[in-house]
Scaffold this active site. Structure first.
Site, PDB file in Angstrom:
ATOM      1  N   TYR A 205       0.670  -1.464   0.097  1.00  0.00           N
ATOM      2  CA  TYR A 205      -0.137   0.054   0.186  1.00  0.00           C
ATOM      3  C   TYR A 205       0.684   1.285   0.095  1.00  0.00           C
ATOM      4  O   TYR A 205       0.181   2.163  -0.117  1.00  0.00           O
ATOM      5  CB  TYR A 205      -1.446  -0.396   1.478  1.00  0.00           C
ATOM      6  N   SER A 212       7.840   7.080  -5.293  1.00  0.00           N
ATOM      7  CA  SER A 212       6.413   7.561  -5.510  1.00  0.00           C
ATOM      8  C   SER A 212       6.931   8.849  -6.369  1.00  0.00           C
ATOM      9  O   SER A 212       7.749   9.312  -6.014  1.00  0.00           O
ATOM     10  CB  SER A 212       6.361   7.680  -4.159  1.00  0.00           C
ATOM     11  N   HIS A 214       4.308  10.662  -6.580  1.00  0.00           N
ATOM     12  CA  HIS A 214       4.127  11.971  -5.718  1.00  0.00           C
ATOM     13  C   HIS A 214       5.357  12.753  -5.570  1.00  0.00           C
ATOM     14  O   HIS A 214       4.844  14.492  -4.845  1.00  0.00           O
ATOM     15  CB  HIS A 214       3.463  11.181  -4.329  1.00  0.00           C
ATOM     16  N   ASP A 221      -3.870  11.765  -6.659  1.00  0.00           N
ATOM     17  CA  ASP A 221      -5.539  11.160  -6.215  1.00  0.00           C
ATOM     18  C   ASP A 221      -6.040  11.202  -6.267  1.00  0.00           C
ATOM     19  O   ASP A 221      -6.121  12.324  -5.105  1.00  0.00           O
ATOM     20  CB  ASP A 221      -4.415  10.314  -4.803  1.00  0.00           C
ATOM     21  N   GLU A 270      -4.964   1.069  -9.105  1.00  0.00           N
ATOM     22  CA  GLU A 270      -5.268   2.363  -8.047  1.00  0.00           C
ATOM     23  C   GLU A 270      -5.832   3.729  -9.470  1.00  0.00           C
ATOM     24  O   GLU A 270      -5.483   3.959 -10.010  1.00  0.00           O
ATOM     25  CB  GLU A 270      -3.853   3.064  -8.036  1.00  0.00           C
ATOM     26  N   HIS A 273      -4.784   7.204  -9.268  1.00  0.00           N
ATOM     27  CA  HIS A 273      -4.071   7.340  -8.983  1.00  0.00           C
ATOM     28  C   HIS A 273      -3.817   8.295 -10.448  1.00  0.00           C
ATOM     29  O   HIS A 273      -3.551   7.055 -11.389  1.00  0.00           O
ATOM     30  CB  HIS A 273      -2.914   6.952  -8.713  1.00  0.00           C
TER      31      HIS A 273
HETATM   32 ZN   LIG Z   1      -1.327   8.553  -6.113  1.00  0.00          ZN
END
Ligand SMILES: [Zn+2]
Length: 298
Positions: A205, A212, A214, A221, A270, A273
């Site tokens: 997770y 990442s 991000h 997200d 996901e 995302h």
């Molecule tokens: Zn994400």
């Protein structure tokens, strides 16, 4: 008569002359430039040879030789493929093989050996469990998104604002949940997840620090709701999830971790995302049904 004989002789000479002067290397192509294999699995070398042929000698698929790799240790390995025609011309190709440890279908980032990316500023950069953001790198053009204090890089944010407004115009519920993440924050998320839930949960997770998207400021997200479990597979069935599938690419976004590509992306499904890569690449990936990994590595 004499002329004809000379003619035939010189024609034959031309033929043999041509053959002895074969300077054209064979063509050798592989189906991929980089693949992942599980620790201790047997590597099927021939699986990745797409074509081996020569203008003079024809098909050379059976003549391709390759170097061995050791799959009993994790790490980035290289298989050297080569093929030679009768005149001694050689063609060579390399295949990078990441020997990785899998936890279920997902790559264990802790033991994986990652490359450090050279172009973190590029909106098309590939960052995943095997491609890491350089230490200390941070985007310098972050700005707040349209509906909260989350941030994205300028170009991604302009595109996201248009996507957001287009969703709203269609009456679709859309909320920004998470955008840019500081490397320190990602590290904290990871450490906490490991501490509280264990390594396996974290691998499932959470993204590993510096691997990442991000931290690039290029992904976000999003959810159709602000209540309960906002980032769940329910997003896929919501009007927002369907709008992502059908329209995100028009704004330069891709659904980064599709359900049927878990083994390729190394991440679970996901549907919330989305990643900015620019309209051109997003359109191409959408049309070819490809992930970023497949685009770069076949
Ligand atoms: Zn994400």
């Amino acid at each position: 008569m004499k002329k004809i004989v000379i003619g035939i002789l010189s024609f034959m000479f031309m033929l043999t002359g041509c053959q002895s002067q074969d300077k054209e290397a064979p063509v050798l192509t592989l189906t991929k430039s980089r693949v992942q294999i599980a620790l201790n699995d047997t590597f099927d070398y021939s699986l990745y040879i797409e074509k081996a042929s020569d203008l003079q000698d024809g098909d050379l698929m059976d003549q391709v030789s390759y170097s061995d790799i050791d799959t009993s240790t994790v790490g980035k390995k290289t298989v050297h493929y080569s093929v030679e025609d009768q005149a001694g011309n050689k063609a060579q190709k390399d295949l990078i093989v990441d020997v990785v440890e899998y936890v279920g279908d997902l790559i264990n980032p802790i033991t994986a050996q990652a490359d450090i990316v050279e172009n973190p500023d590029d909106v098309t950069v590939l960052v995943n469990k095997l491609h890491e953001i350089p230490e200390g790198w941070k985007p310098d053009d972050l700005e707040k998104v349209i509906d909260c204090s989350q941030k994205l890089r300028h170009e991604a944010n302009q595109a996201y604002t248009q996507f957001y407004q287009a969703a709203k115009e269609k009456g679709i519920e859309i909320y920004t949940i998470s955008g840019y993440r500081e490397p320190e924050t990602q590290q904290l998320y990871w450490d906490n997840s490991v501490k509280v839930f264990g390594q396996e949960h974290a691998i499932q997770y959470n993204a590993y620090p510096r691997r990442s998207e991000h931290e690039l400021g290029l992904c976000v997200d999003i959810s159709y709701t602000m209540d309960g479990d906002r980032l769940s597979e329910k997003v896929a069935d919501s009007p927002l999830g369907k709008f992502i599938e059908s329209d995100a690419y028009k704004y330069g976004f891709i659904l980064r971790y599709p359900q049927d590509k878990v083994r390729i992306t190394g991440y679970g499904y996901e549907p919330w995302h989305i990643r900015y890569v620019g309209v051109d690449l997003a359109t191409q990936l959408h049309q070819e049904n490809k992930t970023l990994e497949e685009y770069y590595e076949g």
